[in-house]
Structure formats: structure tokens, C-alpha cells
Design a protein around this motif. Sequence first.
Motif, short mmCIF file in Angstrom:
data_model
loop_
_atom_site.label_atom_id
_atom_site.label_comp_id
_atom_site.label_asym_id
_atom_site.label_seq_id
_atom_site.Cartn_x
_atom_site.Cartn_y
_atom_site.Cartn_z
N MET A 241 0.83 -1.20 0.00
CA MET A 241 0.00 0.00 0.00
C MET A 241 0.87 1.26 0.00
SD MET A 241 -3.26 0.98 2.40
CE MET A 241 -2.33 1.19 3.91
N ALA A 242 1.93 1.26 0.79
CA ALA A 242 2.83 2.42 0.81
C ALA A 242 3.49 2.62 -0.55
CB ALA A 242 3.88 2.23 1.91
N PHE A 243 3.91 1.51 -1.17
CA PHE A 243 4.52 1.58 -2.49
C PHE A 243 3.53 2.16 -3.50
CE2 PHE A 243 5.95 -0.43 -6.53
CZ PHE A 243 7.23 0.09 -6.57
N GLY A 244 2.28 1.69 -3.44
CA GLY A 244 1.26 2.22 -4.33
C GLY A 244 0.98 3.68 -4.07
N GLY A 245 0.91 4.07 -2.79
CA GLY A 245 0.65 5.46 -2.44
C GLY A 245 1.74 6.40 -2.91
N ILE A 246 2.99 5.97 -2.75
CA ILE A 246 4.11 6.82 -3.17
C ILE A 246 4.11 7.01 -4.68
CG2 ILE A 246 6.63 6.89 -3.36
CD1 ILE A 246 6.72 5.60 -0.56
N TRP A 247 3.95 5.91 -5.42
CA TRP A 247 3.97 6.01 -6.87
C TRP A 247 2.72 6.71 -7.40
CZ3 TRP A 247 7.77 5.76 -10.17
CH2 TRP A 247 8.93 5.09 -9.81
N GLY A 248 1.57 6.44 -6.80
CA GLY A 248 0.35 7.11 -7.23
C GLY A 248 0.44 8.61 -7.05
N SER A 249 0.97 9.06 -5.90
CA SER A 249 1.11 10.49 -5.65
C SER A 249 2.18 11.11 -6.53
CB SER A 249 1.47 10.72 -4.16
OG SER A 249 0.47 10.20 -3.32
N LEU A 250 3.24 10.35 -6.78
CA LEU A 250 4.37 10.88 -7.55
C LEU A 250 4.01 11.14 -9.00
CD1 LEU A 250 7.36 11.63 -7.14
CD2 LEU A 250 7.95 9.32 -7.88
N ILE A 251 3.32 10.19 -9.62
CA ILE A 251 3.03 10.34 -11.05
C ILE A 251 1.63 10.91 -11.32
CG2 ILE A 251 4.56 8.43 -11.59
CD1 ILE A 251 2.20 6.67 -12.06
N GLY A 252 0.79 10.99 -10.27
CA GLY A 252 -0.56 11.51 -10.47
C GLY A 252 -0.56 12.93 -10.96
N GLY A 253 0.24 13.79 -10.34
CA GLY A 253 0.29 15.18 -10.77
C GLY A 253 0.88 15.36 -12.15
N TYR A 254 1.92 14.58 -12.46
CA TYR A 254 2.57 14.71 -13.78
C TYR A 254 1.64 14.24 -14.89
CZ TYR A 254 6.96 15.67 -11.38
OH TYR A 254 7.94 16.25 -10.61
N THR A 255 0.90 13.17 -14.68
CA THR A 255 -0.03 12.70 -15.72
C THR A 255 -1.17 13.69 -15.90
OG1 THR A 255 -1.19 11.39 -14.04
CG2 THR A 255 0.46 10.26 -15.37
N LEU A 256 -1.57 14.37 -14.84
CA LEU A 256 -2.64 15.35 -14.95
C LEU A 256 -2.22 16.52 -15.83
CD1 LEU A 256 -5.52 15.88 -13.94
CD2 LEU A 256 -4.55 17.15 -12.04
N ASN A 257 -0.93 16.84 -15.83
CA ASN A 257 -0.42 17.92 -16.67
C ASN A 257 -0.23 17.50 -18.12
OD1 ASN A 257 -0.32 19.72 -14.52
ND2 ASN A 257 1.79 19.18 -13.98
N ASN A 258 -0.16 16.18 -18.36
CA ASN A 258 0.18 15.71 -19.70
C ASN A 258 -0.87 14.85 -20.37
OD1 ASN A 258 3.22 16.52 -19.98
ND2 ASN A 258 3.08 15.61 -17.95
N LEU A 259 -1.88 14.39 -19.62
CA LEU A 259 -2.92 13.54 -20.19
C LEU A 259 -4.29 14.13 -19.88
CD1 LEU A 259 -1.72 9.93 -19.24
CD2 LEU A 259 -1.60 11.00 -21.49
N PRO A 260 -5.26 13.97 -20.80
CA PRO A 260 -6.64 14.38 -20.48
C PRO A 260 -7.21 13.50 -19.38
CG PRO A 260 -6.56 13.23 -22.58
CD PRO A 260 -5.14 13.45 -22.17
N ILE A 261 -8.18 14.04 -18.66
CA ILE A 261 -8.68 13.35 -17.48
C ILE A 261 -9.36 12.04 -17.82
CG2 ILE A 261 -10.95 14.46 -17.42
CD1 ILE A 261 -10.49 14.75 -14.34
N ASP A 262 -9.98 11.94 -19.01
CA ASP A 262 -10.64 10.70 -19.37
C ASP A 262 -9.64 9.56 -19.50
OD1 ASP A 262 -9.62 12.10 -21.58
OD2 ASP A 262 -10.83 10.91 -22.97
N GLN A 263 -8.45 9.85 -20.02
CA GLN A 263 -7.42 8.82 -20.14
C GLN A 263 -6.88 8.40 -18.78
OE1 GLN A 263 -4.36 9.62 -23.04
NE2 GLN A 263 -5.81 10.45 -24.54
N ILE A 264 -6.84 9.34 -17.83
CA ILE A 264 -6.41 9.00 -16.47
C ILE A 264 -7.39 8.02 -15.83
CG2 ILE A 264 -6.02 9.93 -14.15
CD1 ILE A 264 -4.98 12.48 -15.46
N PHE A 265 -8.69 8.27 -16.01
CA PHE A 265 -9.70 7.35 -15.48
C PHE A 265 -9.57 5.97 -16.11
CE2 PHE A 265 -12.71 11.15 -14.58
CZ PHE A 265 -12.05 11.39 -13.39
N LEU A 266 -9.36 5.93 -17.42
CA LEU A 266 -9.24 4.65 -18.11
C LEU A 266 -7.96 3.91 -17.71
CD1 LEU A 266 -10.51 5.64 -21.68
CD2 LEU A 266 -11.72 4.29 -19.95
N LEU A 267 -6.89 4.65 -17.52
CA LEU A 267 -5.64 4.02 -17.09
C LEU A 267 -5.80 3.37 -15.72
CD1 LEU A 267 -2.79 6.51 -18.16
CD2 LEU A 267 -3.08 4.12 -18.89
N PHE A 268 -6.45 4.07 -14.80
CA PHE A 268 -6.61 3.51 -13.47
C PHE A 268 -7.53 2.30 -13.47
CE2 PHE A 268 -8.51 3.18 -9.24
CZ PHE A 268 -7.38 3.18 -8.45
#
Length: 500
Positions: A159-186
Motif C-alpha cells: 500500500m505504501a509503495f502504491g501510495g508513493i507512486w500514485g502520488s508521484l506520477i498523479g500530478g505529472y499525468t494530470l499535466n500531460n494527459l486528459p482526465i478521461d485517459q487518467i480514469f481509463l488508465l486507473f
Amino acid sequence: MIQWLKQLRIAFGASFLWLVCLIYFTQGFRSFVWTAVSYQLKDKLRLSPSASQFVTSIVFFPWSVKPLYGIVSDCIPIRGRKRIPYLVIAALLSLFPWLILGINISSRSSRTPLMILLTLQNLGSAMADVVIDAMIAEAVRSEKASFAGDLQSISWMAMAFGGIWGSLIGGYTLNNLPIDQIFLLFSLLPALQLLSCGLVEENSVGDKVISEYSSSSGGSLTVNGRESHEVTSRSQNDNSAEKSKSSTLRRKRSQKSAEQGAETARKSQVPARGSLVAKWLQSFKMATLSLFGAFRKPIILRPMTWFFLAHVTVPNLSTVMFYYQTEVLKLEASFLGTTRVIGWFGLMLGTLIYNRYLKKMKLRRILLCAHVGLSILSLLDGVLVSRLHLSVGISDKIMVIFGSALADGINQFKFMPFLILSGQLCPPGIEGTLFALFMSINNFGSTVSSFVGAGLASILNISSGNFDNLLIGILIQVVCTFIPITCLSLIPKEATGISA
């Protein structure tokens, strides 16, 4: 490390370990997609801070009724199985909302459909959390009890590993991907969880009951068959015509009796299933009564009341601060993701400090210090809003990072005693469900705190672009932080960090 993982694989099986790690990793990685949800509420739906916090409180409510999922999965098997079918349901509930939000633009552009879908998604996540905890508890019983700590450790690591990576790349993907693709990726993670459910075998609880009915029916038929064979033997050894007729009649009666016995055995299967349903419903009722009966005991009710009050008496202004950080301080999504990573490390550091230095301290003193620390952190938010830190050369980003790390660390000082008391107060037999109830109280308290924070923001007329009264709200939060300290008498006086 590798040898340790090999031992766990031998003890529990690779497929079970994979499922446990995947579900816990997904729980931590949720920060990846919920960053996007926060921006969707703020930028696309243009909700005010109080309205956004209200929506967030509603959609996270399924985490407040976790015992219900535990009792249902314990008492009502599906096709003879108590865990895997519910994990499948949980995976489907987690999967389809993200798919719909990613594909259908209208579902994520309106408040009500978005709120319904996010609530369903949280229902699936909360159910998966409860069921996998139950599977872990069952897996470490008897001869595997020595691996209980190891299994919990690998769960928290995932869970900690997932939380760290999710927080780390979540902001960067939001700047580079549309939100619909973020939902589909998850949505790939719950889809993988759904497929992984087929890798784990679970013993059927219904087969045992059915086999008992079958064996009892089979025994009856054997007896009748033996009577028929004995009558036939006697008829063959009897030379009298009358005895032969008599034996023939007896044989016919015996055969008829056998047929009737078989028919009775077949019919007995029908009420057997009905009795199983009645038994499940009865066990559901008894589990519920036992759960609340145990919870009403003062030794359990008093400390849990304190932890609930510790949440609801302090308004949660986290969403308001998120709006302030993005609109006034102009902090990027990638930076806010980084602060959450720092928060995860602060949480782990807080756990280490607690285990090393605070375990033998009285719980009342630990909780007192934790709330004093939280009040100081709230004052730091006040400094950030008043901009006093700029006069001494401290940047906004340093203040936010420092506050995030300290907040998660100090909150862990408060959460660890809750875990310890919860584990020690659970009576034998209903440990898992009662512990889930304790966690639900904690989650429900957080939900109510968010409602209180949303109400406070609305009363103070704090809105997007208008944060004039935010400092007043923070000062009210500081004062409220001391309210739970006045109720510390609810915590057992002699309880320490390692014993209640």
C-alpha cells in the motif's frame, strides 16, 4: 528479502500473495486518480470549496459502513464461497465507474452522476479492503500464525509503495494527459484484480453440508438394499410355494420401501437448501447482535467515543486549503503530488518514532501531545495564509512540504494508539468484524469532520477566489483541536502504547 518472500510464497501460495499485494497496492495507488477527481470538481464542475468538500464526504461514505460487508460475506456465501465472489463484486464495482467516467463525458461533467459513480467505486474499494483483510485473518490461523506479522508487513509495504507512486506520477499525468485517459488508465488495476480472483482457490462451505445430506441419504439406501438382498436369499432357500409367495410379497414391499426411501432422500435435499438460507440469515442476525452487544460494553464504547469525538469536533478544511494552494499560491499538480509523497514518508517516519520511543508512554499523554502538535500545524496553515513566512524568506513550497510531512507524521501518533486499542479490545470470535467497526467509526468521524468543515467554509463565505475569511476558519480549527483533550478521561488511564 528474497528468502523472506520465498517463505511467504511457500506458506500461502504465489497467487494469494499476488492478490493481497495487488489489492493493497491499488488502495495506495488511488491517490493517482483522486488527484484528477479533485481537479475535475474544481476546474470542470467549478464547485466552491464547501460544495467540493461536501461531494467528497458523500462519495467516501461507503468506508464508514465496512462492518456490513464483513458480516454479509461471513454469513451469506455465494455459490458456497464466502470471499472470492465478494472480491469479484468489489472488482466490478471498482471497475465500471472508472470506465464510464472515462468513456462518457456527460457522466463526469455533471455533479450527480459523478457523485453516484464515485460512491459506487468507493463501495467496491471498501468491500475489497474488508474481504481481503478477512482472507488474511483466515490464512494466518493455526499453523501459519507465525507468519501473521509478515503478511501484514507485506500488505502495508504494497500500500505504501502504491501510495508513493500514485502520488508521484498523479500530478505529472494530470499535466500531460486528459482526465478521461487518467480514469481509463486507473481502471486497469480493478480489471487486473478481477482477473486475479480466478487464480485463488477457495473451499466451498456449502459442499460440506450437501455431502452430509448425501451420505445420510446413501446410508438409508444401503440399509434398504441389504433388506432386499436378505429377503431374496430367504426366498431362494425356501421350497414351499406359500413361503415363496410370501417372500415375493416381502420382496415387493422391500423394493417399494427402497423406492420410497430414495424419494424421501431426494426430497430431503430441497428443504436442506432452505434450511441453509435460514441458517445464514440466523448467523447474520446473531453476528450483528454480538457485534453491537460487544460494542456497548463501557471498556469498548468509551475509548471509541473519544476517537469519534476527536474527529467530529475538529472541522476538516483540507479541500479549502487545496483550493487556496492551487488558486492563490498557484502550486502545480505535480508539486502537490510530490507533497503527498513526502507525506507518505512522514507517515512511515512517524510509525518508526512511535514504535521506538512512544510505545511505553501512557496513551493519554500520547494523544495529548498529538493534538497539541496538530494545533501547531494548524497555526502553520494560518502563517501560510497570512503570508507571514515570506518576511523571513521562507517560500510557499517549503511551508507546504514541511506541513505535509509533519501532518502525516503527527496523525500517525494519533492513529497508532487507535489501532492498538482496537486490536486489544476486540473479544474472541468477532475480532475481524469488530475491528472493521472500529475502523468505520474512525472513517465516519472523518466524514462528519469534512461535513463540519464544509459547513464552516460556507458560513464564512469562503469560495473560489474569495479566501478573505480563511484565516478565521483556521483559527477556529485551532481552538477546536483542544476540545478532545478535555475528554481524555474516556481513554483507559493505565493504557500504554503496547497494552490496554
